[in-house]
Write an enzyme that holds these catalytic residues in place. Structure first.
Site, short mmCIF file in Angstrom:
data_model
loop_
_atom_site.label_atom_id
_atom_site.label_comp_id
_atom_site.label_asym_id
_atom_site.label_seq_id
_atom_site.Cartn_x
_atom_site.Cartn_y
_atom_site.Cartn_z
N LYS A 1 0.87 -1.19 0.00
CA LYS A 1 0.00 0.00 0.00
C LYS A 1 0.90 1.23 0.00
O LYS A 1 1.10 1.90 1.01
CB LYS A 1 -0.98 -0.04 1.19
CG LYS A 1 -2.22 0.80 0.93
CD LYS A 1 -3.36 0.45 1.84
CE LYS A 1 -4.51 1.45 1.81
NZ LYS A 1 -5.18 1.63 0.53
N GLU B 1 -7.55 -5.62 -10.20
CA GLU B 1 -8.40 -4.96 -9.20
C GLU B 1 -8.95 -3.69 -9.82
O GLU B 1 -8.88 -3.51 -11.04
CB GLU B 1 -7.59 -4.66 -7.93
CG GLU B 1 -6.37 -3.79 -8.16
CD GLU B 1 -5.57 -3.50 -6.89
OE1 GLU B 1 -6.09 -3.64 -5.78
OE2 GLU B 1 -4.39 -3.11 -7.04
N LEU C 1 -3.84 -5.25 -4.32
CA LEU C 1 -3.80 -4.99 -2.89
C LEU C 1 -4.65 -6.03 -2.15
O LEU C 1 -5.77 -6.30 -2.56
CB LEU C 1 -4.35 -3.58 -2.61
CG LEU C 1 -4.15 -3.09 -1.19
CD1 LEU C 1 -2.70 -2.66 -0.98
CD2 LEU C 1 -5.07 -1.94 -0.87
N1 PLP Z 1 -7.18 -1.82 -4.18
C1 PLP Z 1 -6.71 -0.56 -4.23
C2 PLP Z 1 -5.78 -0.18 -5.34
C3 PLP Z 1 -7.07 0.37 -3.23
O1 PLP Z 1 -6.58 1.62 -3.27
C4 PLP Z 1 -7.97 -0.04 -2.21
C5 PLP Z 1 -8.37 0.88 -1.15
O2 PLP Z 1 -7.88 1.96 -1.00
C6 PLP Z 1 -8.44 -1.34 -2.21
C7 PLP Z 1 -8.02 -2.22 -3.20
C8 PLP Z 1 -9.38 -1.82 -1.13
O3 PLP Z 1 -8.70 -2.00 0.07
P1 PLP Z 1 -9.43 -1.91 1.48
O4 PLP Z 1 -10.59 -2.83 1.41
O5 PLP Z 1 -8.41 -2.34 2.44
O6 PLP Z 1 -9.86 -0.48 1.65
#
Ligand code: PLP
Length: 278
Positions: free
Chosen positions: A144, A176, A200
């Site tokens: 992240k 994603e 992610l």
């Molecule tokens: N994928 C990306 C690229 C993201 O930026 C995010 C959330 O910011 C997610 C997936 C979803 O992650 P989460 O469920 O932990 O918010």
């Protein structure tokens, strides 16, 4: 005014400053988390801190201790009940601009509160549009990272085309969304891309898989091809901001006759119930 936390102090946001030699500013050298707070209760903190630790580890940074205490102080100091905590850790400030980092610098630790932009129930019931693009980001999207230029360009592409999200395709496979994970439904079975360095590990993705299993809804983590998305019965995106965002059109392909599907609505309700009772 709401306070932010920066390197050991709580102070008003307008007074918080980062030196120009901060590696986060110069190189995007750092990681972050976005953690929801519902009714003053921090949501899935352990999962977010675990992912943060992993992101730090993957960029050769040490874990930062005491974040849970800072988070509870920040929640007490905030006048709102429901918001996000933006947690940002950069490698720190170095005297010269050098790609090679020094082992001996202290990380910059910033935590601040941001509004929670959840969609209304009416918007969820109507559904959203998405577009598909090549996933041109780097090959470590499991980190992240605060280097978000790829995601910024891809999210803006969606927005300027009247869409909620850009669904990302690499080598014909779905990875994603630019700010979310993606689920599709085909013949009553739910699919989501399996975890890899290309996406992610969303905290919401993990929560939904757990809730789907508990509710006896079949979910499979697997490769999903572009053609599977186009031919899906239902599609939704998941993130901490909105656990389930139904997609009813992907470019020119209308999903489920342009209506939010039954399974998507069921999963949305299951997630909302979990959040309300958390
Ligand atoms: N994928 C990306 C690229 C993201 O930026 C995010 C959330 O910011 C997610 C997936 C979803 O992650 P989460 O469920 O932990 O918010």
């Amino acid at each position: 005014m709401d306070q932010v936390y920066l390197n050991g102090s709580f102070l008003p946001r307008s007074e918080a400053q980062i030196p120009i030699m901060d590696r986060g500013f110069l190189f995007g050298d750092g990681v972050y988390e976005l953690i929801p707070v519902f009714n003053k209760k921090v949501f899935l903190l352990e999962e977010h801190l675990k992912r943060l630790k992993n992101s730090l580890n993957l960029i050769q940074m040490n874990d930062v201790k005491g974040l849970d205490k800072i988070i509870s102080t920040l929640i007490k100091k905030n006048t709102k009940n429901t918001f996000f905590i933006y947690l940002h850790i950069s490698r720190g400030v170095q005297s010269s601009r050098n790609h090679i980092y020094s082992e001996h610098i202290e990380p910059t630790v910033l935590l601040m509160c941001e509004d929670y932009p959840a969609f209304s129930e009416d918007l969820i019931k109507k559904g959203f549009q998405a577009t598909m693009q090549d996933d041109f980001r780097w090959m470590k999207s499991n980190i992240k990272s605060i280097s978000l230029l790829g995601n910024v360009l891809l999210k803006n592409y969606a927005s300027s085309n009247g869409c909620y999200e850009t669904l990302l395709i690499r080598n014909k496979k779905l990875t994603e969304g630019s700010t979310s994970n993606v689920f599709i439904v085909k013949d009553e079975i739910i699919y989501t891309p399996k975890l890899s360095n290309e996406l992610l590990p969303g905290v919401t993705r993990g929560l939904l898989i757990k809730l789907l299993n508990e509710n006896h809804l079949k979910v499979i983590e697997s490769d999903i091809y572009e053609s599977d998305v186009v031919n899906a019965d239902e599609v939704w995106c998941s993130s901490s901001t909105n656990a389930v965002v139904p997609i009813i059109k992907v470019d020119d392909n209308i999903v489920n006759n342009g209506r939010v599907g039954n399974i998507t609505m069921k999963v949305h309700k299951i997630a909302q119930d979990f959040i309300i009772n958390f």
